[in-house]
Structures are given as structure tokens and as C-alpha cells.
Enzyme design. Structure first.
Site, mmCIF file in Angstrom:
data_model
loop_
_atom_site.group_PDB
_atom_site.id
_atom_site.type_symbol
_atom_site.label_atom_id
_atom_site.label_comp_id
_atom_site.label_asym_id
_atom_site.label_seq_id
_atom_site.Cartn_x
_atom_site.Cartn_y
_atom_site.Cartn_z
ATOM 1 N N LYS A 1 -8.103 -1.036 -9.058
ATOM 2 C CA LYS A 1 -8.680 -1.800 -7.931
ATOM 3 C C LYS A 1 -9.861 -1.034 -7.348
ATOM 4 O O LYS A 1 -9.816 0.184 -7.237
ATOM 5 C CB LYS A 1 -7.596 -1.987 -6.868
ATOM 6 C CG LYS A 1 -8.076 -2.618 -5.578
ATOM 7 C CD LYS A 1 -6.904 -2.914 -4.660
ATOM 8 C CE LYS A 1 -7.348 -3.551 -3.375
ATOM 9 N NZ LYS A 1 -7.976 -2.608 -2.447
ATOM 10 N N SER B 1 0.830 -1.218 0.000
ATOM 11 C CA SER B 1 0.000 0.000 0.000
ATOM 12 C C SER B 1 0.863 1.266 0.000
ATOM 13 O O SER B 1 1.931 1.303 0.617
ATOM 14 C CB SER B 1 -0.875 -0.006 1.259
ATOM 15 O OG SER B 1 -1.446 1.257 1.466
ATOM 16 N N GLN C 1 0.608 -0.508 -4.801
ATOM 17 C CA GLN C 1 -0.730 0.104 -4.890
ATOM 18 C C GLN C 1 -0.606 1.602 -4.694
ATOM 19 O O GLN C 1 -0.037 2.071 -3.711
ATOM 20 C CB GLN C 1 -1.649 -0.486 -3.814
ATOM 21 C CG GLN C 1 -3.029 0.156 -3.756
ATOM 22 C CD GLN C 1 -3.098 1.251 -2.702
ATOM 23 O OE1 GLN C 1 -2.463 1.155 -1.665
ATOM 24 N NE2 GLN C 1 -3.884 2.293 -2.974
ATOM 25 N N ARG D 1 -15.743 5.037 9.803
ATOM 26 C CA ARG D 1 -15.857 3.661 10.310
ATOM 27 C C ARG D 1 -16.101 3.721 11.814
ATOM 28 O O ARG D 1 -15.247 4.170 12.576
ATOM 29 C CB ARG D 1 -14.602 2.861 9.987
ATOM 30 C CG ARG D 1 -14.356 2.778 8.493
ATOM 31 C CD ARG D 1 -13.382 1.700 8.090
ATOM 32 N NE ARG D 1 -13.057 1.876 6.691
ATOM 33 C CZ ARG D 1 -11.874 2.319 6.242
ATOM 34 N NH1 ARG D 1 -10.890 2.563 7.100
ATOM 35 N NH2 ARG D 1 -11.663 2.490 4.955
ATOM 36 N N HIS E 1 -13.326 -2.831 -1.464
ATOM 37 C CA HIS E 1 -12.466 -2.496 -0.322
ATOM 38 C C HIS E 1 -12.863 -3.317 0.913
ATOM 39 O O HIS E 1 -12.752 -2.850 2.051
ATOM 40 C CB HIS E 1 -12.572 -0.994 -0.021
ATOM 41 C CG HIS E 1 -11.260 -0.366 0.324
ATOM 42 N ND1 HIS E 1 -10.470 0.286 -0.582
ATOM 43 C CD2 HIS E 1 -10.585 -0.274 1.494
ATOM 44 C CE1 HIS E 1 -9.382 0.751 0.006
ATOM 45 N NE2 HIS E 1 -9.422 0.415 1.282
ATOM 46 N N THR F 1 -5.917 2.405 -6.837
ATOM 47 C CA THR F 1 -7.177 2.184 -6.115
ATOM 48 C C THR F 1 -8.146 3.327 -6.371
ATOM 49 O O THR F 1 -7.793 4.498 -6.234
ATOM 50 C CB THR F 1 -6.901 2.047 -4.599
ATOM 51 O OG1 THR F 1 -6.101 0.884 -4.405
ATOM 52 C CG2 THR F 1 -8.184 1.904 -3.792
ATOM 53 N N TYR G 1 -2.425 5.193 -4.090
ATOM 54 C CA TYR G 1 -3.496 6.161 -3.860
ATOM 55 C C TYR G 1 -3.026 7.395 -4.609
ATOM 56 O O TYR G 1 -1.953 7.931 -4.299
ATOM 57 C CB TYR G 1 -3.652 6.456 -2.370
ATOM 58 C CG TYR G 1 -4.441 5.407 -1.617
ATOM 59 C CD1 TYR G 1 -5.665 4.957 -2.092
ATOM 60 C CD2 TYR G 1 -3.970 4.879 -0.422
ATOM 61 C CE1 TYR G 1 -6.402 4.001 -1.399
ATOM 62 C CE2 TYR G 1 -4.699 3.924 0.278
ATOM 63 C CZ TYR G 1 -5.916 3.491 -0.223
ATOM 64 O OH TYR G 1 -6.633 2.545 0.459
ATOM 65 N N ARG H 1 -15.567 -1.719 3.286
ATOM 66 C CA ARG H 1 -15.110 -0.681 4.218
ATOM 67 C C ARG H 1 -15.428 0.733 3.753
ATOM 68 O O ARG H 1 -15.102 1.686 4.432
ATOM 69 C CB ARG H 1 -13.587 -0.796 4.391
ATOM 70 C CG ARG H 1 -13.162 -2.032 5.127
ATOM 71 C CD ARG H 1 -11.679 -2.296 4.949
ATOM 72 N NE ARG H 1 -10.814 -1.306 5.548
ATOM 73 C CZ ARG H 1 -10.499 -1.240 6.827
ATOM 74 N NH1 ARG H 1 -10.995 -2.130 7.664
ATOM 75 N NH2 ARG H 1 -9.679 -0.318 7.286
HETATM 76 C C1 LIG Z 1 -7.275 -2.804 7.455
HETATM 77 C C2 LIG Z 1 -7.381 -2.647 5.967
HETATM 78 C C3 LIG Z 1 -6.603 -1.693 5.336
HETATM 79 C C4 LIG Z 1 -6.680 -1.557 3.948
HETATM 80 N N1 LIG Z 1 -5.849 -0.669 3.322
HETATM 81 C C5 LIG Z 1 -5.876 -0.573 1.962
HETATM 82 C C6 LIG Z 1 -4.956 0.273 1.279
HETATM 83 O O1 LIG Z 1 -4.116 0.912 1.876
HETATM 84 N N2 LIG Z 1 -5.073 0.329 -0.072
HETATM 85 C C7 LIG Z 1 -6.009 -0.385 -0.776
HETATM 86 O O2 LIG Z 1 -6.073 -0.287 -1.997
HETATM 87 N N3 LIG Z 1 -6.846 -1.218 -0.140
HETATM 88 C C8 LIG Z 1 -6.802 -1.342 1.195
HETATM 89 N N4 LIG Z 1 -7.641 -2.214 1.832
HETATM 90 C C9 LIG Z 1 -8.530 -3.072 1.048
HETATM 91 C C10 LIG Z 1 -7.831 -4.405 0.726
HETATM 92 O O3 LIG Z 1 -6.774 -4.196 -0.168
HETATM 93 C C11 LIG Z 1 -8.792 -5.414 0.114
HETATM 94 O O4 LIG Z 1 -9.487 -4.812 -0.942
HETATM 95 C C12 LIG Z 1 -9.789 -5.942 1.146
HETATM 96 O O5 LIG Z 1 -9.121 -6.266 2.326
HETATM 97 C C13 LIG Z 1 -10.472 -7.167 0.586
HETATM 98 O O6 LIG Z 1 -11.445 -7.627 1.438
HETATM 99 P P1 LIG Z 1 -11.230 -8.831 2.478
HETATM 100 O O7 LIG Z 1 -10.443 -8.253 3.599
HETATM 101 O O8 LIG Z 1 -12.605 -9.190 2.853
HETATM 102 O O9 LIG Z 1 -10.459 -9.916 1.791
HETATM 103 C C14 LIG Z 1 -7.572 -2.361 3.213
HETATM 104 C C15 LIG Z 1 -8.349 -3.318 3.855
HETATM 105 C C16 LIG Z 1 -8.256 -3.483 5.228
HETATM 106 C C17 LIG Z 1 -9.063 -4.565 5.885
#
Ligand SMILES: Cc1cc2nc3c(=O)[nH]c(=O)nc-3n(C[C@H](O)[C@H](O)[C@H](O)COP(=O)(O)O)c2cc1C
Length: 382
Positions: free
Chosen positions: A253, A110, A131, A168, A277, A159, A133, A280
Site C-alpha cells: 500500500k 492498522s 496492515q 502535519r 496516504h 504500507t 507498519y 498526508r
Molecule cells: C487519520 C488517518 C490515519 C491513517 N492511518 C493509517 C495507518 O495507520 N496505516 C496506513 O497504512 N494508512 C493510514 N492512513 C491512510 C489510509 O489508509 C488511506 O490510505 C487514506 O485515508 C486514503 O485517502 P482518503 O482518506 O482520501 O480516502 C490514514 C489516513 C488517515 C486519514
């Protein structure tokens, strides 16, 4: 068995992680948005897929290898980007990158990781993707892409699904804020999880090391810097510029809308990670499986399709492939693993998936992962 038999599944690791680490760290990873119904919908999307086994086949040998962008991986699961990764378990990012390298599966770092991108590339350059941002400032964006190229990352993942920061509720209630502050709750939680606290003390508090050089002087507050760092919605113009700066595979993504994908294909984007995501960002978003199910053939023909958000078992990886996603990623699986078992958790998760994908293929009578297609899916409505 190549994994610790006390935790034979990601579900077991999740239960263990909840006890092992402070609740603010667990909630940061486990939490979704609003009532967390989108997160549940992601799981339901996978559970719904029915595959009828085909017997009368010798399944002694199965090949679970998978190819992406002209490179072979041991199997079709990768570690997606997780910002602030070292908060869940100190050193998690480097551990995961090294584990991915030795297992030969992709690891996506990330922009908001807490380990320097150059250090990660040095340890796992062969399987490492970055990845992005997309920074508001074009000069910062160019500099980061230059660093990523120089460090030797294999693919760039942009992303899209965070046009603005999410609210959240679990994080708000836990008092999680930037910079990381020791509130009474956080001090108490750290005290009752001494192993985690000691490791964090030794490792140092997690920080956004990749982007800190772009902070506007010492007076700018970290929270303000981070919340203003990225563009409020990535535009096609920016994407065009990124395409011109990056020669390797370019992946979007968090994409969920067919027309967005067609526009991106016209700009020369190579692949998509269908994702919301992990539930989230937007409670009402379609589950990743629903988006995948509805993708027109044209998109499958013109781009590589991958998926995340809800993947928890090898069966899910097989389901995703049968539905048209060549590769899956699972964020929380790996972080439940690290939270439960520390460093050993990375390999535990890798071996659980390797075993489950192999066994699932054998159970359904398929010798080659790459042979899976929609003909294996028997839901009457598809
Ligand atoms: C704690 C956390 C932090 C995340 N941080 C990023 C991030 O920095 N960049 C990003 O593209 N996705 C981020 N994501 C999304 C994940 O890359 C991914 O899409 C997601 O975890 C997939 O869902 P799953 O946890 O149910 O497998 C984050 C997800 C979580 C749970």
C-alpha cells in the site's frame, strides 16, 4: 432508502462531523500535509475522469459484486487502515469492523489501531485484513505476523509510504501529541463536545494496544517508541522475509513508482493499493489517479490493482474500476460518517456507496461492475 436522508452524501457527513466532534479529532482525520494541495490533487484526479453513458440497455438489474483474491465481496469498496481510529469516535474500529463484516466488504486494521487485533479478528475475521507498519526489529515483526496469522486475518497489507513521520501542521497547531495529553485546547474542545467527551471517558483514552507489548520498559517515552517502531523505509530484503512468513495474499500500500511494483511482483507480492496516504505524507506526490493512469499493462496483468486517496462517491469507485483498479478504499469517508453519526455512521457510509455505485452503473448503462474497463472512459487525452 436505507440511509438517513439528512446526510445523503459523504460531503454532508463531513460537514456534520466538523460540528459534532472536537477540532483536534476532526483535523487529525481531515488534514493533509503542507498546504494540503496533494489532498486536493487526489480529488481533482477523480473528478477529471469522464464516462459517456450508453443507453438502449435494460438496467433494471445490475450486479455490483466484486471479486478479490478468489473471494466475492458485495461491492468494490473497503475500509482502509486508520491509526488511532478510536480518537475520531470511541469504539470506531470495532464498529467499522462489524459493519464491514455484515455488509461483506473488506476492513483493514492498522498496526497502530487502538483495538486489539485479536478482538477485531474475532468480530470480523471473514472480511478482515491486517496492515503492517514494518517494525525495525525483526523479532517484533515475526511475532506480529504470527499473531495476525493465528487471529485469522485474510490478507496482509504492507504500507510503504511512511518512511518517516510526516509534519502535519494542523496536528502541530492543535497540540496533538503522544501520549495523548489534555492541553487547554483539548480540554476546551472536549467540553464543548460533551457527547464525544462522555463516550471517550467511558471507552478510555485511545492507546496503541497492538504494539505496546514491544515497548522497551516503562521508562521509554511513548512518542519515542512509536516514532522509532517502524523501519525508516521498507527494503526489498524485508519484503522477501515477509513473503516467506505470510502465505496468504500480500499487498503493498502506498506504492506509486512502477519499478517498485515490478520488483515487488518478482518477490511474489500479489497486489497493490495505489495510494499516497490520502495526501498526508508528500505534498508533491502524484494523485493516486495519475499513478493508476500511468501503470504499464504488465503490472495490471501480473498483480491485482486497487486504489485509495480521494474516493468520496460511488461514481469514484466506478471511475476507478474503468481506469483499471478492481477495488477502491476510502478512509476519510468512513471517519466522517462516524464523526457525524457515531455508531450509525458506519452503515450510513456503506449504504450511501452501495446506492451510488448501483445508480451510477444504471446511469451509464452497465449491468455488471466487472464489465467496466477503459473503453468507458472518454477523456480525449487517455
Ligand atoms: C487519520 C488517518 C490515519 C491513517 N492511518 C493509517 C495507518 O495507520 N496505516 C496506513 O497504512 N494508512 C493510514 N492512513 C491512510 C489510509 O489508509 C488511506 O490510505 C487514506 O485515508 C486514503 O485517502 P482518503 O482518506 O482520501 O480516502 C490514514 C489516513 C488517515 C486519514
Amino acid at each position: 432508502m436505507k440511509y438517513d436522508s439528512r446526510y445523503p452524501s459523504v460531503a454532508d457527513l463531513k460537514l456534520r462531523a466538523k460540528k459534532q466532534i472536537p477540532n483536534f479529532a476532526y483535523d487529525y482525520v481531515d488534514g493533509g500535509i503542507d498546504e494540503e494541495l496533494g489532498k486536493k490533487r487526489n480529488r481533482d484526479g477523480f473528478d477529471e475522469i469522464i464516462i459517456t453513458p450508453r443507453y438502449l440497455t435494460d438496467v433494471t438489474y445490475t450486479n455490483i459484486e466484486s471479486e478479490l483474491f478468489d473471494r466475492k465481496y458485495s461491492f468494490a469498496l473497503g475500509v482502509p487502515p486508520i491509526g488511532l481510529g478510536n480518537m475520531m469516535w470511541p469504539g470506531a474500529e470495532l464498529t467499522l469492523a462489524q459493519a464491514a463484516q455484515s455488509a461483506n466488504i473488506p476492513y483493514v486494521l492498522s498496526t497502530f489501531s487502538t483495538t486489539l487485533l485479536e478482538e477485531i479478528a474475532d468480530q470480523s475475521g471473514d472480511v478482515c485484513w491486517f496492515q503492517l507498519y514494518v517494525p525495525k526489529k525483526q523479532s517484533v515483526m515475526k511475532e506480529i505476523i504470527e499473531r495476525v496469522k493465528k487471529a485469522g486475518f485474510n490478507a496482509l497489507v504492507v504500507t510503504l509510504d511512511i518512511p518517516v513521520g510526516a509534519k502535519r501542521n494542523r496536528e502541530i497547531k492543535n497540540g496533538l501529541q503522544l501520549p495523548f495529553r489534555f492541553t487547554p485546547n483539548i480540554i476546551w474542545q472536549s467540553m464543548i463536545h460533551p457527547q464525544w467527551a462522555l463516550k471517550t471517558l467511558m471507552h478510555g483514552a485511545p492507546d496503541f494496544v497492538n504494539v505496546l507489548p514491544y515497548k522497551e520498559g516503562p521508562d521509554q517515552r511513548l512518542s519515542e517508541f512509536i516514532s522509532n517502531f517502524s523501519m525508516a523505509g521498507v527494503t526489498l530484503e524485508r519484503l522477501r522475509e515477509i513473503r516467506s512468513l505470510w502465505d496468504g495474499p500480500l499487498i503493498l500500500k502506498g506504492i506509486q513508482y512502477g519499478q517498485n511494483m515490478l520488483d515487488a511482483i518478482n518477490l511474489g507480492v500479489d497486489g497493490f493499493i495505489v495510494s499516497n496516504h490520502g495526501g498526508r505524507q508528500l505534498e508533491a506526490a502524484p494523485s493516486s489517479m495519475q499513478t493508476l493512469k500511468e501503470l504499464p499493462d504488465e503490472i495490471h496483468q501480473k498483480a491485482t490493482i486497487m486504489i485509495d486517496s480521494g474516493v468520496r462517491t460511488g461514481m469514484d469507485v466506478v471511475r476507478a474500476k474503468a481506469m483499471g483498479a478492481d477495488f477502491s478504499f476510502s478512509g476519510r469517508s468512513f471517519f466522517y460518517g462516524m464523526g457525524a453519526m457515531g455508531k450509525k455512521g458506519a452503515n450510513q457510509v456503506i449504504e450511501i456507496y452501495r446506492d451510488e455505485i448501483t445508480r451510477t452503473l444504471q446511469q451509464i448503462g452497465c449491468n455488471e461492475f466487472k464489465q467496466l474497463d477503459r473503453s468507458w472512459v472518454s477523456n480525449p487525452s487517455f
